[in-house]
Motif scaffolding. Sequence first.
Motif, mmCIF file in Angstrom:
data_model
loop_
_atom_site.group_PDB
_atom_site.id
_atom_site.type_symbol
_atom_site.label_atom_id
_atom_site.label_comp_id
_atom_site.label_asym_id
_atom_site.label_seq_id
_atom_site.Cartn_x
_atom_site.Cartn_y
_atom_site.Cartn_z
ATOM 1 N N GLU A 93 21.433 15.887 17.182
ATOM 2 C CA GLU A 93 21.321 17.332 16.986
ATOM 3 C C GLU A 93 20.004 17.704 16.306
ATOM 4 N N ILE A 94 19.534 16.866 15.380
ATOM 5 C CA ILE A 94 18.238 17.094 14.742
ATOM 6 C C ILE A 94 17.139 17.040 15.797
ATOM 7 N N VAL A 95 17.179 16.022 16.635
ATOM 8 C CA VAL A 95 16.166 15.879 17.686
ATOM 9 C C VAL A 95 16.198 17.087 18.617
ATOM 10 N N MET A 96 17.386 17.548 18.977
ATOM 11 C CA MET A 96 17.501 18.730 19.837
ATOM 12 C C MET A 96 16.896 19.956 19.149
ATOM 13 N N GLY A 97 17.146 20.106 17.857
ATOM 14 C CA GLY A 97 16.569 21.216 17.097
ATOM 15 C C GLY A 97 15.052 21.141 17.049
ATOM 16 N N LEU A 98 14.522 19.924 16.909
ATOM 17 C CA LEU A 98 13.069 19.734 16.888
ATOM 18 C C LEU A 98 12.462 20.047 18.251
ATOM 19 N N GLU A 99 13.159 19.618 19.315
ATOM 20 C CA GLU A 99 12.682 19.916 20.665
ATOM 21 C C GLU A 99 12.575 21.430 20.876
ATOM 22 N N GLU A 100 13.591 22.142 20.430
ATOM 23 C CA GLU A 100 13.602 23.595 20.592
ATOM 24 C C GLU A 100 12.518 24.260 19.741
ATOM 25 N N GLU A 101 12.411 23.860 18.496
ATOM 26 C CA GLU A 101 11.445 24.463 17.572
ATOM 27 C C GLU A 101 9.997 24.234 18.003
ATOM 28 N N PHE A 102 9.691 23.011 18.455
ATOM 29 C CA PHE A 102 8.316 22.654 18.794
ATOM 30 C C PHE A 102 8.024 22.731 20.295
ATOM 31 N N ASN A 103 9.026 23.133 21.077
ATOM 32 C CA ASN A 103 8.886 23.249 22.528
ATOM 33 C C ASN A 103 8.375 21.940 23.140
ATOM 34 N N ILE A 104 9.087 20.859 22.812
ATOM 35 C CA ILE A 104 8.740 19.533 23.305
ATOM 36 C C ILE A 104 9.968 18.898 23.930
ATOM 37 N N SER A 105 9.756 17.780 24.598
ATOM 38 C CA SER A 105 10.861 16.997 25.140
ATOM 39 C C SER A 105 10.701 15.569 24.622
ATOM 40 N N VAL A 106 11.736 15.068 23.954
ATOM 41 C CA VAL A 106 11.701 13.727 23.369
ATOM 42 C C VAL A 106 12.540 12.805 24.237
ATOM 43 N N GLU A 107 11.914 11.742 24.728
ATOM 44 C CA GLU A 107 12.644 10.771 25.544
ATOM 45 C C GLU A 107 13.630 10.006 24.671
ATOM 46 N N GLU A 108 14.697 9.538 25.289
ATOM 47 C CA GLU A 108 15.754 8.847 24.539
ATOM 48 C C GLU A 108 15.222 7.640 23.782
ATOM 49 N N SER A 109 14.340 6.866 24.405
ATOM 50 C CA SER A 109 13.805 5.673 23.739
ATOM 51 C C SER A 109 13.018 6.048 22.488
ATOM 52 N N SER A 110 12.292 7.154 22.533
ATOM 53 C CA SER A 110 11.551 7.623 21.363
ATOM 54 C C SER A 110 12.505 8.166 20.305
ATOM 55 N N ALA A 111 13.528 8.869 20.740
ATOM 56 C CA ALA A 111 14.496 9.442 19.804
ATOM 57 C C ALA A 111 15.217 8.360 19.009
ATOM 58 N N GLN A 112 15.462 7.219 19.630
ATOM 59 C CA GLN A 112 16.173 6.135 18.957
ATOM 60 C C GLN A 112 15.340 5.501 17.847
ATOM 61 N N SER A 113 14.009 5.678 17.901
ATOM 62 C CA SER A 113 13.149 5.075 16.883
ATOM 63 C C SER A 113 12.939 5.993 15.684
ATOM 64 N N ILE A 114 13.500 7.190 15.723
ATOM 65 C CA ILE A 114 13.334 8.145 14.628
ATOM 66 C C ILE A 114 14.398 7.882 13.567
ATOM 67 N N ALA A 115 13.935 7.496 12.374
ATOM 68 C CA ALA A 115 14.863 7.244 11.272
ATOM 69 C C ALA A 115 14.547 8.100 10.050
ATOM 70 N N THR A 116 13.292 8.553 9.958
ATOM 71 C CA THR A 116 12.869 9.333 8.793
ATOM 72 C C THR A 116 12.233 10.643 9.242
ATOM 73 N N VAL A 117 12.042 11.522 8.289
ATOM 74 C CA VAL A 117 11.352 12.787 8.550
ATOM 75 C C VAL A 117 9.941 12.498 9.046
ATOM 76 N N GLU A 118 9.257 11.545 8.428
ATOM 77 C CA GLU A 118 7.894 11.180 8.827
ATOM 78 C C GLU A 118 7.857 10.667 10.262
ATOM 79 N N ASP A 119 8.846 9.841 10.643
ATOM 80 C CA ASP A 119 8.922 9.355 12.028
ATOM 81 C C ASP A 119 8.979 10.531 13.003
ATOM 82 N N ALA A 120 9.830 11.494 12.687
ATOM 83 C CA ALA A 120 9.999 12.661 13.558
ATOM 84 C C ALA A 120 8.715 13.480 13.611
#
Length: 132
Positions: A93-120
């Motif tokens: 849900e965080i990734v979906m919110g980021l996609e909407e806010e920044f108008n981006i699309s995050v691939e699943e493989s990239s989303a799985q590597s996000i663990a921290t705010v800095e990663d995102a």
Amino acid sequence: MASSLAGSALSFARPVKATNNNSISFTGVRKGNAFLRLQPVPMRLAVCYAAKKETVEKVCDIVKKQLAVPEGTDVCGASKFSDLGADSLDTVEIVMGLEEEFNISVEESSAQSIATVEDAAALIDKLCGGED
């Protein structure tokens, strides 16, 4: 009395074998009466760069809102989603919110590597072409 293995010859109790191109399995190493069991360590390479301060701040705000973080809770670039109480669904849900806010699309493989705010934030800057 503790024994140091530094500078000592080690003998392998069992053969060392390569299991694939990325890992080596050590069954055991013996030095005198000491016996070590070495666990295979997955090889992982990550290229990192610091995200823009503004991006980190925006991600912090989105994470706070998405996770309903209590007022006064410190959320910074190093904050891990799991330490803030997020489970895997929350992270999606965080990734979906980021996609909407920044108008981006995050691939699943990239989303799985996000663990921290800095990663995102670093991923967002990369996807937005903000890397220098």
